[in-house]
Design an enzyme around this catalytic site. Structure first.
Site, short mmCIF file in Angstrom:
data_model
loop_
_atom_site.label_atom_id
_atom_site.label_comp_id
_atom_site.label_asym_id
_atom_site.label_seq_id
_atom_site.Cartn_x
_atom_site.Cartn_y
_atom_site.Cartn_z
N HIS A 26 8.94 -14.16 2.87
CA HIS A 26 9.43 -12.80 3.09
C HIS A 26 10.50 -12.46 2.05
O HIS A 26 11.29 -13.33 1.65
CB HIS A 26 10.00 -12.66 4.50
CG HIS A 26 10.24 -11.23 4.86
ND1 HIS A 26 11.39 -10.57 4.48
CD2 HIS A 26 9.46 -10.33 5.49
CE1 HIS A 26 11.30 -9.31 4.90
NE2 HIS A 26 10.15 -9.13 5.51
N SER B 264 8.40 -0.27 6.28
CA SER B 264 8.59 1.00 7.01
C SER B 264 7.30 1.55 7.59
O SER B 264 7.13 2.76 7.69
CB SER B 264 9.28 2.04 6.12
OG SER B 264 10.56 1.55 5.71
N GLY C 260 8.45 -4.46 10.75
CA GLY C 260 9.81 -4.90 11.07
C GLY C 260 10.39 -4.04 12.18
O GLY C 260 10.13 -4.26 13.37
N GLY C 261 11.16 -3.04 11.80
CA GLY C 261 11.88 -2.19 12.77
C GLY C 261 11.04 -1.72 13.94
O GLY C 261 11.45 -1.82 15.11
N GLU D 285 13.23 -11.04 2.28
CA GLU D 285 14.62 -11.33 2.69
C GLU D 285 14.94 -12.80 2.47
O GLU D 285 16.08 -13.15 2.16
CB GLU D 285 14.83 -10.91 4.15
CG GLU D 285 14.92 -9.39 4.27
CD GLU D 285 14.36 -8.83 5.56
OE1 GLU D 285 14.21 -9.57 6.54
OE2 GLU D 285 14.06 -7.61 5.57
N GLU E 226 4.28 -6.40 0.70
CA GLU E 226 5.48 -5.69 1.13
C GLU E 226 6.32 -5.28 -0.07
O GLU E 226 7.08 -6.10 -0.60
CB GLU E 226 6.31 -6.59 2.05
CG GLU E 226 5.58 -7.03 3.29
CD GLU E 226 6.52 -7.30 4.46
OE1 GLU E 226 6.36 -6.65 5.48
OE2 GLU E 226 7.43 -8.13 4.32
N GLY F 286 12.73 -1.67 5.42
CA GLY F 286 13.94 -1.27 6.13
C GLY F 286 14.64 -0.06 5.53
O GLY F 286 15.78 0.24 5.86
N ASN G 280 7.39 -8.56 12.73
CA ASN G 280 8.37 -9.52 12.24
C ASN G 280 9.69 -9.11 12.87
O ASN G 280 10.30 -8.13 12.47
CB ASN G 280 8.44 -9.44 10.71
CG ASN G 280 9.54 -10.31 10.13
OD1 ASN G 280 10.18 -11.07 10.85
ND2 ASN G 280 9.77 -10.20 8.83
N TRP G 281 10.07 -9.87 13.91
CA TRP G 281 11.27 -9.48 14.65
C TRP G 281 12.56 -9.69 13.86
O TRP G 281 13.61 -9.19 14.22
CB TRP G 281 11.34 -10.28 15.95
CG TRP G 281 10.46 -9.74 17.06
CD1 TRP G 281 9.85 -8.52 17.09
CD2 TRP G 281 10.13 -10.40 18.29
NE1 TRP G 281 9.15 -8.39 18.27
CE2 TRP G 281 9.31 -9.53 19.02
CE3 TRP G 281 10.44 -11.64 18.83
CZ2 TRP G 281 8.79 -9.85 20.28
CZ3 TRP G 281 9.94 -11.96 20.08
CH2 TRP G 281 9.12 -11.08 20.79
N LYS G 282 12.50 -10.53 12.82
CA LYS G 282 13.69 -10.88 12.03
C LYS G 282 14.78 -11.42 12.96
O LYS G 282 14.45 -12.04 13.97
CB LYS G 282 14.15 -9.67 11.21
CG LYS G 282 13.00 -9.08 10.39
CD LYS G 282 13.42 -8.04 9.39
CE LYS G 282 12.18 -7.51 8.66
NZ LYS G 282 12.48 -6.52 7.64
#
Ligand code: 13P
Length: 271
Positions: A115, A233, A254-255, A117, A187, A193, A29-31
């Protein structure tokens, strides 16, 4: 504690059996990170690194503006490009939104919905998550449905109730046939994150609760066939022990999905 060789071998058999039933999916998930040019450079970098690694599906969910160029760069490879959200209406006066038809017309198969976010910063509720899910499925898309508890909910011991409720509300009126196109990403919000990861046992247990909830709605066979990912993470260092768990069928990353070497190491851990 020394591991029991009989138990370890039994565990491997169970994992093998489950893998035959359901596909491992490693999704990034590049966000809101890469520009289109950066997305293309990333795909060009990672393409040869994951070539031939076909024991899992590899997907990167990208901001809308990155999708077309990233798809072009990924052509002919084992990488698929998905979207990070979709609106529930077919068309109309919804400034800033993108419909499922717009995505499918470009050949986009996968979309992340719900998601945390989106829920936290953009007022998504289980009701809108359910509406988006139904619209995407009706358009023939595959949905990566995200859910998970916040820190207070885990600390208060109500994680199971929370994920079970989200599963029921988010899948409301989704048919058994449509369910085949749903992946659930568990999640825990406190792990996103933050560098904090659920322990493999916590991930396994909560993915198991989600699977049991799906079983209560659609039957055991449907639940056993469903891919349930862990996200929060996940990285090159912890992926193997998370993915080794019976109820964890992949990762939503993510990251670490922004760094080719790290993401490739997660794909390797899933092989
Ligand atoms: P991180 O891997 O950066 O914690 O993000 C997880 C996530 O939100 C994937 O959807």
């Amino acid at each position: 504690m020394a591991s029991n060789p009989h138990f370890e071998s039994y565990k491997k058999d169970v994992i093998k059996m489950n893998n035959a039933k359901r596909r491992t999916v490693i999704a990034g998930n590049w966000k809101m990170n890469f520009t289109p040019a950066e997305a293309v450079a990333f795909i060009n970098e990672i393409k040869p690194m994951v070539e031939g690694k076909n024991n899992c599906d590899i997907i990167f969910c990208a901001p809308y503006v990155d999708i077309a160029p990233a798809m072009e760069a990924a052509k002919g490879s084992n990488i698929k490009i998905g979207a990070e959200n979709v609106h529930f209406e077919e068309k109309g006066a919804y400034t800033g939104e993108v419909s499922a038809k717009m995505l499918t017309s470009m050949g986009v198969e996968y979309v992340i919905i719900g998601h945390s976010e989106r829920r936290q910063y953009f007022a998504e509720t289980d009701e809108t998550v359910n509406k988006r899910t139904k619209a995407a499925l009706a358009a023939g898309m595959k949905v990566i449905l995200c859910l998970g508890e916040v820190k207070d909910e885990r600390l208060n011991g109500i994680t199971n109730e929370v994920v079970s409720m989200q599963t029921k509300l988010d899948l409301k009126d989704v048919t058994a046939e449509e369910l085949k196109n749903v992946i659930i990403a568990y999640e825990p919000v406190w792990a996103i994150g933050t560098g904090l990861t659920a322990t493999p046992e916590q991930a396994d247990e909560t993915c198991g609760v989600i699977r049991d909830t799906v079983a209560s709605l659609y039957g055991r066979d449907a639940a056993e066939a469903m891919t349930i990912q862990y996200g929060g993470s996940m990285n090159d260092a912890n992926a193997k022990e998370l993915l080794d768990k019976v109820n964890v069928d992949g990762g939503l990353i993510g990251g670490a999905s922004l760094v080719a070497a790290k993401f490739t190491a997660i794909v390797d851990a899933a092989q």
